[in-house]
Write an enzyme that holds these catalytic residues in place. Structure first.
Site, PDB file in Angstrom:
ATOM      1  CG  ASP A 252      -0.766   1.317  -1.552  1.00  0.00           C
ATOM      2  OD1 ASP A 252      -0.895   1.727  -0.036  1.00  0.00           O
ATOM      3  OD2 ASP A 252      -1.590  -0.207  -1.277  1.00  0.00           O
TER       4      ASP A 252
ATOM      5  CG  ASP B  28       1.727  -5.264  -0.627  1.00  0.00           C
ATOM      6  OD1 ASP B  28       1.835  -6.757  -0.072  1.00  0.00           O
ATOM      7  OD2 ASP B  28       0.033  -4.687  -0.936  1.00  0.00           O
TER       8      ASP B  28
ATOM      9  CG  ASN C   9       2.201  -1.597  -3.661  1.00  0.00           C
ATOM     10  OD1 ASN C   9       1.384  -1.046  -4.156  1.00  0.00           O
ATOM     11  ND2 ASN C   9       1.992  -2.219  -2.319  1.00  0.00           N
TER      12      ASN C   9
END
Length: 344
Positions: A241, A220, A225
């Protein structure tokens, strides 16, 4: 998990519970908590009595198994050991209401009431700002770090986490949407037809261009992020994350960093790959998977919203999801994706 718990999975996670879990885990706080932006989990920044600041992540109940979370933690620790700038989880100590597995002391099970537990992890707080993705040197730097992350990711495979493929991220989410009644066969038949045709084309794209090598990914890796630090030994980008880490093709961790304006995509991709190739070979055939992967993300995102819709936080954050125009807009975008994939 009961229906009521599924509808409001964090109802019992009040500040006292969060502070108690951190106290039991060996991180006594000064009483302040700042809830950070996260829809899937609940994440809190907590100053400690000794002046340090940590971040506690409480996992959404029922989303991941312990084995899947364990693979996330081990991947983060492996990356940190290889000096890839990620934020790894810290070891926890068992406490009166806290169970910690000796084999993986970074994951805690905190008992709130008999039979109700929250799984959580704690990490250091790494501050940073959004990266300037319009800068060629920034893109090249991120590309180099992603290559190093993928170099570690190639060492072995996940056994329990998901694989980014048409079935897991396309067909199954689409069917869950239909089965749950979020898509009306009469009203939303345009979306049903467009999503089916688009996923057929995704499958053909993977067949045409050959099966890509599957490695452990961030999964992701969008701009939110990646944080940029301006000072100190850790200056530059770092990744946060790993909650969605998975098996998939390397291009998955690159394409979400590209700009929305399609005219600027080619230049941004050039700089990302220029840095990436300093540390890792890249199979150019994967460039033809960007639009198929974007299509899978669109379908998967709609299913994610539907499956979380009874969580009170989601209608507030995504009010447009329940609007009559949502499926019409998605239908149009899927048809556009279909044409783009046919042109590859």
């Amino acid at each position: 998990m009961s229906a009521s718990a599924a509808d409001a999975p964090y109802a019992a996670l009040d500040p006292i519970t969060v502070l108690g879990a951190l106290q039991d885990a060996g991180f006594p706080c000064d009483g302040r908590l700042l809830q950070l932006n996260s829809y899937e989990n609940r994440v809190y920044q907590a100053p400690l009595d000794d002046g340090r600041v940590v971040v506690a992540k409480f996992y959404r109940p029922g989303r991941w198994s312990d084995a899947q979370i364990a693979e996330e933690h081990r991947f983060a620790l492996e990356l940190a050991e290889a000096e890839v700038p990620v934020v790894p989880p810290l070891p926890l100590q068992p406490g009166p209401a806290l169970e910690v597995d000796a084999a993986l002391p970074t994951l805690g099970h905190y008992e709130v009431t008999p039979g109700q537990r929250f799984r959580f992890a704690v990490s250091e707080r790494w501050a940073g700002r959004a990266p300037e993705l319009e800068r060629p040197d920034t893109l090249a730097w991120i590309g180099r770090l992603l290559a190093r992350l993928h170099g570690v990711g190639r060492r072995e495979r996940f056994a329990h986490r998901r694989t980014l493929d048409v079935a897991t991220f396309g067909r199954q989410p689409r069917q869950r949407l239909i089965d749950a009644g979020f898509v009306d066969p009469e009203i939303d038949r345009g979306w049903i037809a467009a999503s089916d045709a688009a996923l057929d084309e995704v499958e053909r794209a993977f067949e045409r261009h050959g099966a890509p090598a599957l490695i452990r990914l961030h999964g992701d890796c969008h701009a939110g992020n990646v944080l940029w630090r301006d000072e100190g030994a850790g200056a530059g980008p770092h990744f946060v994350d790993l909650d969605d880490c998975c098996m998939g093709p390397a291009i998955q961790d690159l394409w979400m960093l590209l700009p929305g304006e399609r005219g600027a995509v080619e230049a941004a991709l050039y700089h990302l790959l220029d840095g990436y190739r300093d540390f890792m070979d890249f199979d150019d055939r994967e460039l033809l998977l960007i639009e198929p992967l974007r299509t899978l993300r669109m379908v998967h995102h709609s299913a994610w919203l539907a499956e979380r819709w009874r969580d009170p936080a989601f209608p507030i954050a995504f009010p447009w999801f329940s609007s009559p125009s949502y499926w019409s807009q998605q239908t149009t975008e899927l048809r556009e994706q279909l044409e783009r994939m046919r042109d590859l």
